[in-house]
Scaffold this motif. Structure first.
Motif, short mmCIF file in Angstrom:
data_model
loop_
_atom_site.label_atom_id
_atom_site.label_comp_id
_atom_site.label_asym_id
_atom_site.label_seq_id
_atom_site.Cartn_x
_atom_site.Cartn_y
_atom_site.Cartn_z
N LEU A 134 0.87 -1.18 0.00
CA LEU A 134 0.00 0.00 0.00
C LEU A 134 0.90 1.22 0.00
CD1 LEU A 134 -2.86 1.29 0.68
CD2 LEU A 134 -2.16 1.15 3.05
N VAL A 135 0.64 2.16 -0.92
CA VAL A 135 1.34 3.44 -0.85
C VAL A 135 0.29 4.49 -0.52
CG1 VAL A 135 1.33 3.68 -3.40
CG2 VAL A 135 2.84 5.12 -2.00
N MET A 136 0.45 5.08 0.66
CA MET A 136 -0.55 6.04 1.14
C MET A 136 0.11 7.41 1.28
SD MET A 136 -2.94 5.86 4.56
CE MET A 136 -4.11 4.68 3.90
N GLU A 137 -0.54 8.42 0.70
CA GLU A 137 0.03 9.77 0.76
C GLU A 137 -0.89 10.71 1.52
OE1 GLU A 137 -0.86 12.33 -2.43
OE2 GLU A 137 -1.46 10.71 -3.76
N GLY A 138 -0.28 11.69 2.18
CA GLY A 138 -1.09 12.65 2.93
C GLY A 138 -0.22 13.63 3.69
N ARG A 139 -0.66 13.95 4.91
CA ARG A 139 0.07 14.91 5.74
C ARG A 139 0.59 14.27 7.03
NH1 ARG A 139 -1.76 16.94 1.81
NH2 ARG A 139 -2.05 19.13 1.31
N ASP A 140 -0.10 13.20 7.47
CA ASP A 140 0.22 12.61 8.78
C ASP A 140 0.33 11.09 8.67
OD1 ASP A 140 -2.42 12.06 8.19
OD2 ASP A 140 -3.16 12.36 10.23
N ILE A 141 0.67 10.60 7.50
CA ILE A 141 0.69 9.14 7.32
C ILE A 141 1.87 8.52 8.08
CG2 ILE A 141 0.57 7.24 5.65
CD1 ILE A 141 -1.74 9.41 5.58
N GLY A 142 3.06 9.10 7.89
CA GLY A 142 4.24 8.56 8.57
C GLY A 142 4.29 8.92 10.04
N SER A 143 3.54 9.95 10.43
CA SER A 143 3.61 10.38 11.84
C SER A 143 2.50 9.76 12.69
CB SER A 143 3.53 11.92 11.94
OG SER A 143 2.36 12.39 11.30
N ASP A 150 6.90 0.46 6.52
CA ASP A 150 8.21 -0.04 6.08
C ASP A 150 9.07 1.10 5.55
OD1 ASP A 150 7.91 -3.12 6.20
OD2 ASP A 150 6.04 -2.40 5.30
N PHE A 151 8.42 2.05 4.85
CA PHE A 151 9.14 3.21 4.31
C PHE A 151 8.33 4.47 4.56
CE2 PHE A 151 10.68 -0.36 1.83
CZ PHE A 151 12.06 -0.17 1.91
N PRO A 189 -0.56 17.75 12.85
CA PRO A 189 -0.10 18.73 11.85
C PRO A 189 0.83 18.11 10.81
CG PRO A 189 1.10 19.01 13.90
CD PRO A 189 0.04 17.96 14.17
N LEU A 190 0.92 18.81 9.68
CA LEU A 190 1.88 18.40 8.64
C LEU A 190 3.28 18.53 9.20
CD1 LEU A 190 2.82 17.95 5.66
CD2 LEU A 190 2.58 20.41 5.35
N THR A 191 4.01 17.42 9.23
CA THR A 191 5.37 17.46 9.78
C THR A 191 6.18 16.31 9.20
OG1 THR A 191 6.66 17.40 11.81
CG2 THR A 191 4.69 16.08 11.83
N CYS A 192 7.47 16.54 9.10
CA CYS A 192 8.35 15.45 8.67
C CYS A 192 8.70 14.65 9.92
CB CYS A 192 9.62 15.99 8.02
SG CYS A 192 10.77 14.68 7.56
N PRO A 193 8.17 13.42 10.06
CA PRO A 193 8.42 12.69 11.30
C PRO A 193 9.87 12.25 11.39
CG PRO A 193 7.16 11.34 9.75
CD PRO A 193 7.36 12.66 9.09
N PRO A 194 10.40 12.14 12.63
CA PRO A 194 11.78 11.68 12.78
C PRO A 194 11.95 10.32 12.11
CG PRO A 194 10.82 12.30 14.91
CD PRO A 194 9.73 12.38 13.90
N GLY A 195 13.04 10.16 11.39
CA GLY A 195 13.31 8.87 10.75
C GLY A 195 12.81 8.78 9.32
N ALA A 196 11.95 9.74 8.88
CA ALA A 196 11.47 9.70 7.49
C ALA A 196 12.57 10.22 6.57
CB ALA A 196 10.22 10.55 7.34
N LEU A 197 12.57 9.75 5.32
CA LEU A 197 13.55 10.25 4.35
C LEU A 197 12.99 11.52 3.71
CD1 LEU A 197 16.21 9.70 2.84
CD2 LEU A 197 14.88 8.36 1.19
#
Ligand code: DC
Length: 225
Positions: A134-143, A150-151, A189-197
């Motif tokens: 599954l590839v999911m896009e948004g603002r808070d998916i990785g956070s 996995d990525f 909120p929209l943020t680059c979570p720690p550990g994301a590329l």
């Protein structure tokens, strides 16, 4: 032999950062189900507006939400939200009225709660349709939605370049204002979570972004034949 890998890929970023094009390309390259969660917030916003709700009136929003029945339709490699069995047409979810209102509705905790389990459930939809991930896009998916995906990728680009991309698509959209609202809200909120590329796509072409992201994924899963 273990069961074949099923990969969860999260892509976050601001408006017109290249998330959708990248996610779509990945879904084709790796045979993933593509979920554009912005389109879900847009569909809910279109429905709330249609029912006369205003973002300031949380009571009305809450009571409309309680009665919304959400389903999923899979079209090709893309998941679409059904509300009461109807997919809200693309022209409606990309309308200027929805562009202007969506960040206000998306900041309401009840709206986000309504979508939380639904979005997580999309992994089961992908498995049930035999996708490899599954590839999911948004603002808070990785956070928030899939913090252990996995990525996790975070795309950003210069606001002037992003406005140019939207104008090229023939859209009227106040990107800077939506980003300001999306980044400053209290809930998710929209943020680059720690550990994301973190990838700056300002000076990269779409194929270059896709190659960069794909190279990481291909270490776990070969591209689909
Ligand atoms: O990706 P998009 O520009 O179509 O998203 C529309 C709006 O939806 C965006 O301004 C904020 C909201 N959104 C959100 O709050 N959380 C997400 N995961 C996806 C979108």
């Amino acid at each position: 032999m273990g069961s074949p890998a099923f990969l969860l890929v999260a892509i976050d970023g601001g408006a017109a950062s290249g998330k959708s094009s990248t996610a779509r390309a990945l879904s084709e390259r790796f045979h993933f189900l593509h979920v554009d969660t912005g389109s879900y917030y847009r569909a809910i916003t279109a429905e709330l507006l249609r029912q006369g709700a205003k973002a300031e009136d949380h009571g009305v929003v809450q009571s409309v939400l309680t009665h919304l029945e959400l389903g999923t339709r899979v079209l090709g490699r893309s998941a679409q939200m059904e509300i009461g069995g109807r997919v809200v047409p693309e022209a409606e979810i990309r309308s200027p009225a929805v562009n202007a209102a969506v960040s206000h509705f998306a900041a309401i905790p009840d709206v986000r709660t309504k979508l939380l389990a639904y979005q997580r459930g999309q992994a089961e939809v992908a498995r049930a349709h035999a996708f490899r991930g599954l590839v999911m896009e948004g603002r808070d998916i990785g956070s928030v939605i899939f913090p252990t995906a996995d990525f996790r990728f975070f795309l950003h680009a210069d606001p002037v370049e992003r406005a140019r991309r939207r104008a090229q698509e023939g859209q009227t959209d106040s990107i800077a204002e939506r980003d300001r609202l999306d980044s400053s809200r209290k809930t998710s909120p929209l943020t680059c979570p720690p550990g994301a590329l973190d990838i700056d796509s300002t000076f990269l072409t779409l194929p270059e972004v896709v190659d960069r992201v794909s190279a990481a994924i291909a270490t776990r899963l070969p591209p689909a034949a």
